[in-house]
Design an enzyme around this catalytic site. Structure first.
Site, PDB file in Angstrom:
ATOM      1  N   ARG A  63       0.830  -1.216   0.000  1.00 49.33           N
ATOM      2  CA  ARG A  63       0.000   0.000   0.000  1.00 49.33           C
ATOM      3  C   ARG A  63       0.861   1.261   0.000  1.00 49.33           C
ATOM      4  O   ARG A  63       0.416   2.337  -0.402  1.00 49.33           O
ATOM      5  CB  ARG A  63      -0.958  -0.020   1.195  1.00 49.33           C
ATOM      6  CG  ARG A  63      -1.884   1.155   1.200  1.00 49.33           C
ATOM      7  CD  ARG A  63      -3.144   1.051   2.072  1.00 49.33           C
ATOM      8  NE  ARG A  63      -3.166   0.046   3.087  1.00 49.33           N
ATOM      9  CZ  ARG A  63      -2.569   0.149   4.288  1.00 49.33           C
ATOM     10  NH1 ARG A  63      -1.871   1.230   4.592  1.00 49.33           N
ATOM     11  NH2 ARG A  63      -2.661  -0.824   5.160  1.00 49.33           N
ATOM     12  N   TYR A 117     -14.193  22.825 -12.116  1.00 44.81           N
ATOM     13  CA  TYR A 117     -14.705  21.530 -12.606  1.00 44.81           C
ATOM     14  C   TYR A 117     -15.838  21.071 -11.682  1.00 44.81           C
ATOM     15  O   TYR A 117     -15.713  21.135 -10.448  1.00 44.81           O
ATOM     16  CB  TYR A 117     -13.505  20.589 -12.552  1.00 44.81           C
ATOM     17  CG  TYR A 117     -13.685  19.170 -12.956  1.00 44.81           C
ATOM     18  CD1 TYR A 117     -14.035  18.826 -14.250  1.00 44.81           C
ATOM     19  CD2 TYR A 117     -13.429  18.144 -12.039  1.00 44.81           C
ATOM     20  CE1 TYR A 117     -14.139  17.497 -14.624  1.00 44.81           C
ATOM     21  CE2 TYR A 117     -13.525  16.811 -12.405  1.00 44.81           C
ATOM     22  CZ  TYR A 117     -13.891  16.503 -13.695  1.00 44.81           C
ATOM     23  OH  TYR A 117     -13.985  15.187 -14.059  1.00 44.81           O
ATOM     24  N   ASP A 189      -5.718  23.359  -9.739  1.00 44.38           N
ATOM     25  CA  ASP A 189      -5.972  22.258 -10.668  1.00 44.38           C
ATOM     26  C   ASP A 189      -5.301  22.658 -11.980  1.00 44.38           C
ATOM     27  O   ASP A 189      -5.779  23.534 -12.698  1.00 44.38           O
ATOM     28  CB  ASP A 189      -7.482  22.049 -10.836  1.00 44.38           C
ATOM     29  CG  ASP A 189      -7.799  20.836 -11.703  1.00 44.38           C
ATOM     30  OD1 ASP A 189      -6.977  20.499 -12.568  1.00 44.38           O
ATOM     31  OD2 ASP A 189      -8.893  20.255 -11.524  1.00 44.38           O
ATOM     32  N   LYS A 214      -5.688  12.653 -18.136  1.00 42.35           N
ATOM     33  CA  LYS A 214      -5.743  13.442 -19.360  1.00 42.35           C
ATOM     34  C   LYS A 214      -4.393  13.357 -20.097  1.00 42.35           C
ATOM     35  O   LYS A 214      -4.114  12.360 -20.716  1.00 42.35           O
ATOM     36  CB  LYS A 214      -6.138  14.885 -19.030  1.00 42.35           C
ATOM     37  CG  LYS A 214      -7.344  14.985 -18.065  1.00 42.35           C
ATOM     38  CD  LYS A 214      -8.649  14.541 -18.689  1.00 42.35           C
ATOM     39  CE  LYS A 214      -9.783  14.304 -17.698  1.00 42.35           C
ATOM     40  NZ  LYS A 214     -10.136  15.389 -16.801  1.00 42.35           N
TER      41      LYS A 214
HETATM   42  C1  LIG Z   1     -10.988  15.227 -15.618  1.00 42.24           C
HETATM   43  C2  LIG Z   1     -10.650  16.307 -14.662  1.00 42.24           C
HETATM   44  C3  LIG Z   1     -10.487  16.050 -13.308  1.00 42.24           C
HETATM   45  C4  LIG Z   1     -10.751  14.700 -12.700  1.00 42.24           C
HETATM   46  O1  LIG Z   1      -9.935  13.697 -13.162  1.00 42.24           O
HETATM   47  P1  LIG Z   1     -10.431  12.163 -13.147  1.00 42.24           P
HETATM   48  O2  LIG Z   1      -9.174  11.413 -13.356  1.00 42.24           O
HETATM   49  O3  LIG Z   1     -11.443  12.035 -14.236  1.00 42.24           O
HETATM   50  O4  LIG Z   1     -11.031  11.912 -11.780  1.00 42.24           O
HETATM   51  C5  LIG Z   1     -10.105  17.093 -12.493  1.00 42.24           C
HETATM   52  N1  LIG Z   1      -9.928  18.332 -12.979  1.00 42.24           N
HETATM   53  C6  LIG Z   1     -10.093  18.624 -14.268  1.00 42.24           C
HETATM   54  C7  LIG Z   1      -9.866  20.012 -14.734  1.00 42.24           C
HETATM   55  C8  LIG Z   1     -10.477  17.628 -15.150  1.00 42.24           C
HETATM   56  O5  LIG Z   1     -10.681  17.936 -16.446  1.00 42.24           O
END
Ligand SMILES: *Cc1c(COP(=O)(O)O)cnc(C)c1O
Length: 399
Positions: A63, A117, A189, A214
Site C-alpha cells: 500500500r 470543474y 488544478d 488526461k
Molecule cells: C478530468 C478532470 C479532473 C478529474 O480527473 P479524473 O481522473 O477524471 O477523476 C479534475 N480536474 C479537471 C480540470 C479535469 O478535467
C-alpha cells in the site's frame, strides 16, 4: 552512460529521462511493474527496523508503493521546479480530495473559483460541507481582489486556470501573493496546462493537482491523479493520503510513465492543431466567441501571454444564436469527434457545455449554446472538414 543529473534541461528531455533511477529500473529502459502487497523481511529485527524507516522510497508494504509508483511520482516532481514531492492517486478527483483534506479542518473556510470543474464543486458542497468546512465561491477574474474575501477562517484558495469548461485564465501570481500575505494555502488544478505549460510550484502555488488521466496518460485508457507539493506541504499531503489508504496500482502508474515519455511531442501537436482550428472557428459566421486561452477573445488572455509557456488542445466556443437542437445536430453530425467526457487522449472529442448551471457568484451572458472541443492527434485539415459538415447541420436546424 552516466545517470542524468539535476542540471536544467528542456521539457522534452526531462519527460524522457525523469524518474528513471537505476535502482528502480534495474537497467531496463522503463521501470518495470513491481506488483506487491506483502514485502518479506530477513528477520524480526529487520521487520522492526523497516517500520522505523521512511516508508517513501523504501519497500515496506504494497500500500505504501513500489518503485513503479515512485518512478512516476519522482518524474512528476522533477517537472515542477522547486517542488518537494508528489503523491499519486487512482483518479484526478481522488487527488483533489486528498489535497483539500490535507489542508482543511472543521471550521475552516475554502475559497473556490466559480469556474471550477463540477466534481470539485460537488466535493465542496457535499463532503467538505458535511465535515464542517464552508466554501465561498469567487469570480475567476478576481485577481488581487481575492484579498478582500480572505477572512479569519479562510484556510485555502482553490484555483483552476484555465477553467476546464469556460477557459477563464486566472491571475495566479496575484492570488498567490494575496494568499501568502495572509498565510493561506493555495491549490491549483493544473490539468489543462500540465507543468510543461505552467510550472505551478515555481509560480508560488503550494499544491499543484493533475488529472493524469488526461495528458500524462494521453491514451484514454487509465484513471490516474497526482498532487505535487511545495516545500513544507508534502509531509502532510503524504500522511493524509496514507491515512485515507490511497494507493495507485503499479500497472496504472506504469501506463502513466509510458504516456509521460511522449507527452512533450503529443502536447506540441495538440497545441498546433487546436490553435489552427480555434483560429478557423473565429472567422466562421456561425460562431460568436472562441474560448481559447491563446486568443484575445478568451477572458484572462493577458495572463496566459504573461505566465504560460504554451497551450494545449482543449478549448470551447459559443455559437452566435441557435438552440440546443442546433447544437446537438452539430455534434451528432461529426464523424471524427467522439461524444464523451474526459480529454487529453489521442482522439478528438466534442461535448455540449451548459456553463450557467455550474455557477454560484458569477453569471454568463452567452450569445448561444456552447461546445467544448478536445483536439486529438488526427490531421487538422481532416478535423476542419468534419467541423465544416457539423456547421452545415447546425445551420440547417437553426434555420
Ligand atoms: C478530468 C478532470 C479532473 C478529474 O480527473 P479524473 O481522473 O477524471 O477523476 C479534475 N480536474 C479537471 C480540470 C479535469 O478535467
Amino acid at each position: 552512460m552516466s545517470e542524468p543529473t539535476d542540471r536544467p534541461m528542456a521539457d522534452a528531455t526531462r519527460v524522457v529521462t525523469a524518474g528513471r533511477r537505476k535502482e528502480w529500473t534495474q537497467g531496463i529502459v522503463s521501470a518495470p511493474v513491481w506488483r506487491a502487497s506483502t514485502i518479506l523481511y530477513d528477520s524480526v529485527a529487520d521487520l522492526r527496523a523497516g517500520a522505523k524507516r521512511d516508508p517513501h522510497h523504501r519497500l515496506f508494504y504494497g500500500r505504501k508503493g513500489t518503485p513503479t509508483q515512485w518512478s512516476l511520482a519522482d518524474a512528476l516532481t522533477s517537472l515542477e521546479p522547486g517542488a518537494e514531492g508528489t503523491f499519486l492517486y487512482p483518479s484526478g478527483v481522488a487527488a483533489i480530495a486528498a489535497a483539500l483534506l490535507s489542508v482543511l479542518s472543521p471550521g475552516d473556510e475554502l475559497l473556490l473559483v466559480d469556474s471550477a470543474y463540477d466534481p470539485t464543486r460537488s466535493m465542496a458542497t457535499g463532503l467538505l460541507a458535511r465535515l464542517g468546512i464552508a466554501t465561498r465561491y469567487y469570480d475567476p477574474m478576481i485577481g488581487a481582489g481575492i484579498a478582500d474575501l480572505i477572512g479569519d477562517k479562510t484556510r485555502a484558495i482553490f484555483m483552476e486556470s484555465p477553467g476546464s469548461l469556460t477557459f477563464e485564465v486566472q491571475d495566479v501570481p496575484a492570488i498567490v501573493a494575496a494568499a501568502k500575505a495572509r498565510g493561506v494555502v493555495t491549490l491549483l488544478d493544473n490539468t489543462w496546462a500540465t507543468p510543461l505549460c505552467f510550472p505551478a510550484i515555481a509560480h508560488g502555488v503550494d499544491l499543484s493537482i493533475l488529472a493524469c488521466t488526461k495528458y500524462i496518460v494521453g491514451h484514454s485508457d487509465v484513471m490516474l491523479g497526482s498532487v505535487t507539493a511545495a516545500p513544507g506541504h508534502f509531509a502532510r499531503l503524504r500522511d493524509t493520503s496514507f491515512q485515507l489508504g490511497q494507493v495507485t496500482s503499479p500497472d496504472d502508474a506504469w501506463l502513466g510513465s509510458r504516456g509521460l515519455r511522449t507527452m512533450a511531442v503529443r502536447l506540441a501537436q495538440h497545441r498546433d492543431s487546436a490553435l489552427a482550428i480555434a483560429r478557423w472557428l473565429t472567422d466562421r459566421p456561425e460562431i460568436a466567441t472562441v474560448l481559447h486561452p491563446a486568443l484575445p477573445s478568451c477572458p484572462g488572455h493577458e495572463y496566459f501571454v504573461r505566465d504560460f509557456k504554451g497551450a494545449t488542445g482543449l478549448f470551447g466556443f459559443v455559437f452566435a444564436g441557435g438552440d440546443d437542437a442546433a447544437r446537438a445536430a452539430f455534434i451528432d453530425t461529426l464523424e471524427l469527434f467522439g461524444i464523451g467526457y474526459s480529454w487529453g487522449g489521442f482522439e478528438s472529442l466534442a461535448i455540449p457545455i451548459d456553463a450557467a448551471r455550474y455557477r454560484s457568484v458569477t453569471t454568463r451572458d452567452d450569445a448561444g449554446p456552447m461546445v467544448r472541443l478536445q483536439i486529438g492527434l488526427e490531421d487538422a485539415g481532416d478535423l476542419i472538414e468534419d467541423l465544416e459538415r457539423g456547421l452545415a447541420a447546425f445551420r440547417e436546424v437553426r434555420g
